[in-house]
Design an enzyme around this catalytic site. Structure first.
Site, PDB file in Angstrom:
ATOM      1  N   CYS A   1      -7.209  -3.643   7.233  1.00 44.86           N
ATOM      2  CA  CYS A   1      -6.412  -3.135   6.107  1.00 44.86           C
ATOM      3  C   CYS A   1      -7.242  -2.250   5.167  1.00 44.86           C
ATOM      4  O   CYS A   1      -8.314  -2.659   4.722  1.00 44.86           O
ATOM      5  CB  CYS A   1      -5.881  -4.361   5.367  1.00 44.86           C
TER       6      CYS A   1
ATOM      7  N   TYR B   1       1.319   5.812   4.630  1.00 40.28           N
ATOM      8  CA  TYR B   1       2.341   4.773   4.846  1.00 40.28           C
ATOM      9  C   TYR B   1       3.735   5.326   4.560  1.00 40.28           C
ATOM     10  O   TYR B   1       4.703   4.979   5.238  1.00 40.28           O
ATOM     11  CB  TYR B   1       2.073   3.552   3.944  1.00 40.28           C
TER      12      TYR B   1
END
Ligand SMILES: N[C@@H](CCC(=O)N[C@@H](CS)C(=O)NCC(=O)O)C(=O)O
Length: 317
Positions: free
Chosen positions: A52, A180
């Site tokens: 992440c 994203y």
């Protein structure tokens, strides 16, 4: 333990645009008497995913500040299903609480919690509560509150703060979160807008880094690391998986040199777990990649190649 479905739908529902949910634990560790969360060696723990990018900020701050012996760390498994981030064993164990799922920490900290079970998390092992689950805050705490134990490198120097904030603002919106927004867009229009903003801001960063060694000038700050965590993943993940295929980072001479330089700094390459990054993105988002095949390219990508960034300024501390 609360088991909750991982549903992106709620975050793209109305507009077709991915809206990242705000972090809801925002307390602060401080190095002063009577602080709600006083700075102490051995008391705090971070839960992170090596896949992440938001966790990566925290891993880097802990490494750069040399806080490995002061703040504990547990890694979640890169594959996440409807039960959320998990500690199935091996190197993926909860070293603070022994939980099987990160959701247990959220439930313990806030019974009945309905917020997303996200990483990174800064955990207080004394009170067994979540102090903070916003990576931007955690990086600043690691930079300031643990100064007694940390290396003197300053990732957020006072005179550069306005410049850092200004850069963080567009880097977050268009690049860190922008990939994203492109990847999880549910309409063509939302994707197009995310794509255009992303590549306009990559051009902007490329232009800055043509004349400056780092984003704010000659000092390496949190602004650089925040950009870097996205750049280092870009060609292997976002370009393909999130359809960010305008250009590769390797096509921008300055962004690519900058990416290599930071990769080559002491301890940094060791913070990258390519297997986990690839596994996480390409096997967790079934709506984007239902067959869970992991792309093998780019064939030649060498983060260790010479970068020649020294020509712009002397080396940062
Ligand atoms: N604002 C948060 C965002 C963290 C975040 O979105 N983490 C992702 C992993 S890359 C996550 O845990 N997602 C799980 C979920 O939202 O259910 C931060 O920067 O700390």
């Amino acid at each position: 333990m609360a088991t909750r479905s991982f549903e992106l739908v709620q975050e793209v529902a109305r507009t077709g645009t991915f809206e990242r949910q705000g972090s809801t634990f925002r307390s602060w560790v401080e190095d002063r008497e009577h602080a709600r969360f006083p700075a102490e060696a051995g008391r705090y723990h971070v839960y992170v995913s090596r896949a992440c990018p938001w966790s990566h900020r925290v891993i880097l701050a802990r490494t750069i500040k040399r806080l490995e012996a002061v703040i504990g760390i547990s890694y979640v498994h890169p594959f996440r299903d409807s039960r959320g981030w998990a500690f199935p064993g091996g190197e993926y164990v909860d070293r603070a609480e022994g939980s099987a799922f990160l959701a247990e920490a959220y439930e313990r900290a806030r019974p009945g919690n309905t917020d997303r079970i996200s990483v990174p998390v800064l955990w207080d092992t004394h009170e067994r509560v979540i102090v903070n689950n916003e990576s931007a805050d955690i990086v600043r705490m690691l930079n300031d509150a643990f100064a007694r134990w940390a290396s003197p490198v300053d990732l957020y120097p006072e005179p550069l703060r306005p410049a850092i904030e200004a850069i963080n603002d567009w880097v977050y919106r268009d690049i860190n979160n922008g990939v994203y927004r492109a990847g999880f867009a549910a309409t063509q229009d939302a994707y197009d807008r995310a794509f255009d903003a992303l590549f306009a801001s990559l051009d902007r960063a490329e232009a800055l880094l043509a004349t400056r060694r780092y984003l704010t000038g000659s000092s390496l700050t949190e602004a650089d690391w925040r950009l870097w965590v996205t750049l280092v993943r870009f060609d292997r993940v976002y370009h393909t998986h999130f359809r960010c295929n305008g250009r590769r980072v390797a096509d921008y001479p300055n962004l690519w040199g900058f990416t290599r330089e930071l990769y080559q700094r002491p301890g940094v390459a060791e913070t990258i777990a390519w297997d986990e990054i690839l596994k996480h993105y390409y096997t967790t988002h079934d709506m984007l990649n239902p067959k869970r095949l992991i792309p093998r390219g780019p064939i030649a990508i060498d983060f260790s190649a010479p970068h020649d960034r020294e020509r712009l300024t002397s080396a940062a501390p």
